[in-house]
Design an enzyme around this catalytic site. Structure first.
Site, PDB file in Angstrom:
ATOM      1  N   GLU A 287       0.822  -1.204   0.000  1.00 44.06           N
ATOM      2  CA  GLU A 287       0.000   0.000   0.000  1.00 44.06           C
ATOM      3  C   GLU A 287       0.864   1.266   0.000  1.00 44.06           C
ATOM      4  O   GLU A 287       0.428   2.326  -0.432  1.00 44.06           O
ATOM      5  CB  GLU A 287      -0.910  -0.025   1.236  1.00 44.06           C
ATOM      6  CG  GLU A 287      -2.338   0.396   0.927  1.00 44.06           C
ATOM      7  CD  GLU A 287      -3.293   0.108   2.076  1.00 44.06           C
ATOM      8  OE1 GLU A 287      -4.170  -0.740   1.889  1.00 44.06           O
ATOM      9  OE2 GLU A 287      -3.168   0.714   3.148  1.00 44.06           O
ATOM     10  N   HIS A 308       7.228 -27.046  -1.287  1.00 44.27           N
ATOM     11  CA  HIS A 308       6.555 -28.173  -1.951  1.00 44.27           C
ATOM     12  C   HIS A 308       5.425 -27.690  -2.850  1.00 44.27           C
ATOM     13  O   HIS A 308       4.614 -28.494  -3.320  1.00 44.27           O
ATOM     14  CB  HIS A 308       6.068 -29.170  -0.898  1.00 44.27           C
ATOM     15  CG  HIS A 308       7.212 -29.731  -0.097  1.00 44.27           C
ATOM     16  ND1 HIS A 308       7.785 -30.953  -0.352  1.00 44.27           N
ATOM     17  CD2 HIS A 308       7.934 -29.185   0.918  1.00 44.27           C
ATOM     18  CE1 HIS A 308       8.795 -31.152   0.472  1.00 44.27           C
ATOM     19  NE2 HIS A 308       8.904 -30.082   1.267  1.00 44.27           N
ATOM     20  N   LYS A 422     -14.094   0.620  -3.727  1.00 48.40           N
ATOM     21  CA  LYS A 422     -15.157   1.126  -2.845  1.00 48.40           C
ATOM     22  C   LYS A 422     -16.177   1.906  -3.670  1.00 48.40           C
ATOM     23  O   LYS A 422     -17.383   1.755  -3.478  1.00 48.40           O
ATOM     24  CB  LYS A 422     -14.579   2.048  -1.769  1.00 48.40           C
ATOM     25  CG  LYS A 422     -13.743   1.331  -0.737  1.00 48.40           C
ATOM     26  CD  LYS A 422     -13.344   2.292   0.366  1.00 48.40           C
ATOM     27  CE  LYS A 422     -12.272   1.706   1.241  1.00 48.40           C
ATOM     28  NZ  LYS A 422     -11.647   2.661   2.124  1.00 48.40           N
TER      29      LYS A 422
HETATM   30  O1  PA5 Z   1      -3.601   1.494   5.774  1.00 49.34           O
HETATM   31  C1  PA5 Z   1      -4.729   1.910   5.561  1.00 49.34           C
HETATM   32  O2  PA5 Z   1      -4.977   3.115   5.654  1.00 49.34           O
HETATM   33  C2  PA5 Z   1      -5.888   0.983   5.225  1.00 49.34           C
HETATM   34  O3  PA5 Z   1      -5.508  -0.288   4.922  1.00 49.34           O
HETATM   35  C3  PA5 Z   1      -6.833   0.961   6.406  1.00 49.34           C
HETATM   36  O4  PA5 Z   1      -6.137   0.504   7.505  1.00 49.34           O
HETATM   37  C4  PA5 Z   1      -8.047   0.082   6.159  1.00 49.34           C
HETATM   38  O5  PA5 Z   1      -8.669   0.449   4.977  1.00 49.34           O
HETATM   39  C5  PA5 Z   1      -9.028   0.222   7.313  1.00 49.34           C
HETATM   40  O6  PA5 Z   1      -9.410   1.544   7.470  1.00 49.34           O
HETATM   41  P1  PA5 Z   1     -10.119   2.075   8.779  1.00 49.34           P
HETATM   42  O7  PA5 Z   1      -9.217   1.883   9.911  1.00 49.34           O
HETATM   43  O8  PA5 Z   1     -10.388   3.515   8.490  1.00 49.34           O
HETATM   44  O9  PA5 Z   1     -11.399   1.288   8.938  1.00 49.34           O
END
Ligand code: PA5
Length: 447
Positions: A287, A308, A422
């Site tokens: 990310e 394996h 989303k």
């Molecule tokens: O790193 C990030 O920002 C995302 O992966 C969030 O952690 C994830 O989408 C969850 O978001 P939130 O904590 O707002 O529910």
């Protein structure tokens, strides 16, 4: 206490020119991160988090954890992504491999997870397990508006209120969320839940050392003060830009390998307890770096299990990969292989050795084979799988990730790409406010 170590000797000669050329870039990236002057600087609060977390905060988290441990046989952590993976990684690393198969004991609740998927079956089966049981909920969402945990929390809250009564349920729910914004903040304030604030300047995937990770880890019975101490020591170790510290070295090595054509990094472990550490690491690096058409693809394997299944590809497939091996120096057990009079399985030559000694030779043999097969291997050595080492490792990976992203030339602290699915999902589900998108997506599907 012993510290984690980084060995790049089995990778360096694959990209020595690139590595040398990146020295100044690594120093600059490191300085920019520490000074908070780079892209996404508003989300670099995690850099000083270990040293700035007070003893009072730790004591408060431990007190909440003790309250939940006393009152519950099961505690469900509801959250996804950065609000899930850190706690899951640390708890899985520290607990017994078969912890989930033992019954809960007084003041030793089982930690369960929900809201990390949208499976009806998962939720149904979880609610079935919790029926008639003493349980509590830690609901975690920085934005407070994420769909997956919102669905799970609605169902679990209903069940808890039905079983414990609305008043008692309030004491069994803790919310970890933004200090001001989001539906979860509004609900927590209205219902009167105990809450913890996720700092504005710490993004989801960098939040494991905030209450997001610390509270579930404490509920599982682990020592969060020692975890933080490990992180704090690594914060100090990596706080000098240009010192060729562990974080700079790793960030520089992986960028050098990337420039030399190694587009995939495989995080390798030889201990099943580290499986979810790799899942957390994949989110952290994927990310943070996968943007603007760039970024190393983070993958992982559990060895020797996956030798394996994936071993052939790693040894002999397209030469675009490198490995980062998590090597554990010391395990707490000494299980020895016994001599057998009949020796029908032919493994008497191993008799007297511990299983972990065999594992260590498998690890060395794999390293040599992969290196010979054209796979650069970076090694990270952990003294042990304990709170202190994990604290160091978490901070090391976070710091290196920030430095690496800046070397790569991306903003490591945003995630614009996550919004695409989303938007489509909301349009398909006809969420209020998405009328235009709904119309457009339906037309597209009917073409
Ligand atoms: O790193 C990030 O920002 C995302 O992966 C969030 O952690 C994830 O989408 C969850 O978001 P939130 O904590 O707002 O529910």
């Amino acid at each position: 206490m012993k510290t984690i170590a980084l060995d790049i000797r089995h990778a360096l000669y694959f990209a020595e020119k690139e590595y040398d050329a990146l020295k100044d870039a690594a120093t600059a990236a490191s300085s920019t991160l520490d000074a908070g002057t780079g892209a996404g600087a508003d989300f670099t609060g995690w850099v000083k988090l270990p040293s700035e977390t007070s003893a009072e905060t730790v004591a408060r988290i431990n007190a909440t954890a003790a309250r939940l441990r006393e009152a519950c046989d099961y505690v469900v952590c509801v959250g996804i992504g950065g609000s899930y993976l850190g706690a899951k990684a640390v708890v899985t690393a520290l607990q017994d491999n078969f912890a989930d198969h033992y019954l809960p004991r007084p003041s030793e609740p089982k930690l369960l997870f929900a809201g990390q998927n949208i499976s009806g079956e998962y939720l149904e089966e979880l609610c079935r397990l919790l029926e008639g049981k003493r349980f509590g909920i830690i609901v975690i969402s920085k934005s407070g508006t994420t769909t997956e945990p919102a669905i799970a929390f609605r169902e679990l809250k209903d069940l808890l209120e039905k079983q414990a009564g609305k008043e008692k349920a309030k004491d069994l729910i803790v919310a970890v969320t933004d200090g001001r914004r989001g539906a979860l903040r509004t609900m927590a304030d209205k219902e009167g839940y105990e809450t913890y604030v996720i700092p504005d300047n710490v993004g989801g995937r960098f939040s494991v050392l905030t209450p997001v990770g610390l509270l579930p880890i404490a509920v599982a019975g682990h020592d969060i003060a020692t975890l933080l101490q490990g992180a704090k020591d690594m914060e100090a170790e990596t706080a000098h830009p240009g010192s060729d510290n562990l974080a700079e070295k790793y960030a520089r090595m992986r960028n050098a390998l990337y420039q030399s054509g190694k587009k995939i990094e495989i995080l390798v472990n030889f201990n099943p307890k580290l499986h979810f550490l790799a899942e957390w690491w994949k989110q952290l690096y994927g990310e943070s770096e996968g943007k603007n058409g760039k970024g190393i693809f983070p993958a992982s394997v559990d060895l020797t299990t996956d030798l394996h299944s994936m071993g052939q590809w790693i040894q002999d497939g397209e030469r675009t990969i490198f490995e980062t091996v998590l090597s554990v120096r010391k395990t707490p057990v000494e299980r020895r292989i016994r001599m057998n009079a009949e020796n029908l399985d032919g493994i008497n030559y191993l008799a007297g050795k511990t299983v972990d000694e065999v594992n260590a030779q498998a690890e060395l043999g794999t390293l040599l084979a992969h290196e010979e097969g054209g796979v650069p291997v970076v090694r990270i050595e952990l003294p042990a799988i304990d709170e202190y080492s994990l604290g160091q490792l978490i901070y090391f990976f976070e710091k290196a990730c920030g430095v690496s992203g800046y070397i790569l030339g991306v903003n490591p602290f945003d995630q614009p790409g996550v919004e695409a699915y989303k938007k489509n999902m909301f349009a398909l589900l006809e969420k209020p406010g998405y009328e235009e998108e709904s119309k457009a997506i339906k037309e597209k599907l009917n073409k």
